[in-house]
Enzyme design. Sequence first.
Site, short mmCIF file in Angstrom:
data_model
loop_
_atom_site.label_atom_id
_atom_site.label_comp_id
_atom_site.label_asym_id
_atom_site.label_seq_id
_atom_site.Cartn_x
_atom_site.Cartn_y
_atom_site.Cartn_z
NE ARG A 193 -1.82 20.70 9.89
CZ ARG A 193 -0.83 19.74 9.98
NH1 ARG A 193 -1.03 18.60 9.87
NH2 ARG A 193 0.45 20.23 9.51
CB SER A 234 -0.08 27.48 9.13
OG SER A 234 1.52 27.39 9.18
CD GLU A 251 -2.98 24.42 9.88
OE1 GLU A 251 -2.65 24.56 8.95
OE2 GLU A 251 -2.61 24.22 10.94
C1 LIG Z 1 2.82 29.15 17.26
C2 LIG Z 1 2.08 28.18 16.79
C3 LIG Z 1 2.65 27.09 15.95
C4 LIG Z 1 1.74 26.01 15.27
N1 LIG Z 1 2.25 25.03 14.72
C5 LIG Z 1 1.55 24.31 14.21
C6 LIG Z 1 2.07 22.86 13.46
O1 LIG Z 1 3.28 22.80 13.01
N2 LIG Z 1 1.16 21.83 13.17
C7 LIG Z 1 -0.12 22.01 13.30
O2 LIG Z 1 -0.68 20.99 13.16
N3 LIG Z 1 -0.66 23.07 14.18
C8 LIG Z 1 0.09 24.00 14.66
N4 LIG Z 1 -0.50 24.94 15.43
C9 LIG Z 1 -1.74 24.87 15.66
C10 LIG Z 1 -2.16 24.24 16.76
O3 LIG Z 1 -1.17 24.29 17.73
C11 LIG Z 1 -3.20 23.18 16.90
O4 LIG Z 1 -4.07 23.38 16.07
C12 LIG Z 1 -3.29 22.32 18.03
O5 LIG Z 1 -3.43 21.15 17.93
C13 LIG Z 1 -4.65 23.01 18.55
O6 LIG Z 1 -4.86 22.49 19.97
P1 LIG Z 1 -5.65 23.26 21.10
O7 LIG Z 1 -5.59 22.54 22.30
O8 LIG Z 1 -5.13 24.67 21.08
O9 LIG Z 1 -7.05 23.34 20.26
P2 LIG Z 1 -8.13 24.48 20.28
O10 LIG Z 1 -7.49 25.63 19.32
O11 LIG Z 1 -8.43 24.75 21.49
O12 LIG Z 1 -9.02 23.82 19.59
C14 LIG Z 1 -9.11 23.49 18.26
C15 LIG Z 1 -10.39 22.69 17.85
O13 LIG Z 1 -10.06 21.26 18.63
C16 LIG Z 1 -11.47 21.10 19.54
N5 LIG Z 1 -11.06 20.62 20.62
C17 LIG Z 1 -10.11 20.95 21.43
N6 LIG Z 1 -10.02 20.11 22.40
C18 LIG Z 1 -10.98 19.22 22.25
C19 LIG Z 1 -11.71 17.88 22.72
N7 LIG Z 1 -10.79 17.54 23.94
N8 LIG Z 1 -12.44 17.19 22.54
C20 LIG Z 1 -13.03 17.57 21.30
N9 LIG Z 1 -12.83 18.97 20.74
C21 LIG Z 1 -11.68 19.41 21.28
C22 LIG Z 1 -11.97 22.62 19.48
O14 LIG Z 1 -13.32 22.48 19.65
C23 LIG Z 1 -11.60 23.28 18.07
O15 LIG Z 1 -12.55 22.62 17.12
C24 LIG Z 1 0.32 26.05 15.84
C25 LIG Z 1 -0.05 27.08 16.62
C26 LIG Z 1 0.91 28.11 17.15
C27 LIG Z 1 0.09 29.22 18.21
#
Ligand SMILES: Cc1cc2nc3c(=O)[nH]c(=O)nc-3n(C[C@H](O)[C@H](O)[C@H](O)COP(=O)(O)OP(=O)(O)OC[C@H]3O[C@@H](n4cnc5c(N)ncnc54)[C@H](O)[C@@H]3O)c2cc1C
Length: 321
Positions: free
Chosen positions: A173, A225, A302
């Site tokens: 992570r 999580s 996380e």
């Molecule tokens: C129901 C549910 C289930 C989930 N299950 C999992 C799982 O099984 N495994 C897991 O690992 N995670 C899980 N997650 C967490 C989430 O899905 C991940 O962390 C996901 O990768 C976040 O992506 P995001 O685009 O929403 O990022 P955001 O939440 O928008 O951002 C997260 C971080 O990434 C950075 N970021 C985003 N895009 C960019 C970019 N293009 N360039 C630079 N920085 C960027 C942001 O600045 C921030 O620091 C879950 C979430 C939910 C709601």
Amino acid sequence: METTIESLVKFGCEIEKQAKLSSYTTFRLGGPCQYLIKCALPHQLEKTVAVLQNRKLNFYVIGEGANLLVSDDGIDCVIIRYLSTEALIQSDENDLTVSGATLLDHLVSYAAEQGLFGLNDLSGIPGTVGGAIVGNAGAFGKQIGDVIKSVVVINRHGEKRIISADELGFKYRNSRFKETGEVVVSVIFTLHQGNHKELLLERNQILATRKDKHPYYLAQPTAGSFFRNVSPTSSAQKQQAAGWYLEQVNAKDFSCGGAYVYEKHANIIVCRETCRAQDVYDLAQMMSEAVKTRFGIELTREVRYLGRFKGMPEGITSIIW
Ligand SMILES: Cc1cc2nc3c(=O)[nH]c(=O)nc-3n(C[C@H](O)[C@H](O)[C@H](O)COP(=O)(O)OP(=O)(O)OC[C@H]3O[C@@H](n4cnc5c(N)ncnc54)[C@H](O)[C@@H]3O)c2cc1C
């Protein structure tokens, strides 16, 4: 070059002044930012970063907001939302070039349909490819970083460069991006040939398992999580999961204002309509303190915090925490 934020409209960016981030996070929480600039395409992202850097405006990039808790007071900076509901993918044999704005699950579904193996375990994880790379998202012992060849980034000086997999610092992570703040523009994955029927069958099984174990985030706001596993391995034992420690302290009975712990998973916080971001912050504190008191273990979050919360430790200066 025109350098006003408004000038970005002509590149197809959408601009919202004082946008409430509750509309842009899966927790459905968070106050306003100065501007929210929506970019769906790499050239829009590049122009936006160039304009903001030129104007020396502080900015933060988000994807779907699926791993963020934004404070009720909002944040005093510009937010770039890099997300496309259309999958931007080019394939060359086993290599896929994908924009960071593409939704991760669109990519995983595309790879399965093409019979490409390596991403299937990530089926159903919300968020964009960019967000997944920053947090090295994963499931079932597999992580996105395992199949990345290189990433195109823009650094904080506005320089675009290609970074190869061995320089990306992927850990459980974690990646270099949490330190550097570089923006993920696009990425090349190297996958392996597989059988598309088997991949699609496995994908459907994974989606069914997730549906059973996780809240449906569009109906029950959550960020998945909340804490990382304590001592992660690729075949994490139950005792190593943060959820196991939280079960032992009866966290499933905890709640705070409109935030409560999901009845099927002690490491997931969900929100009622009345919830404030501060409720989630306070509940998370309560959960980690209970584990610390009982086991002497400090849980690591996380979910990333954006903005200021009451009760934050002294000395926090960054808006991202
Ligand atoms: C129901 C549910 C289930 C989930 N299950 C999992 C799982 O099984 N495994 C897991 O690992 N995670 C899980 N997650 C967490 C989430 O899905 C991940 O962390 C996901 O990768 C976040 O992506 P995001 O685009 O929403 O990022 P955001 O939440 O928008 O951002 C997260 C971080 O990434 C950075 N970021 C985003 N895009 C960019 C970019 N293009 N360039 C630079 N920085 C960027 C942001 O600045 C921030 O620091 C879950 C979430 C939910 C709601």
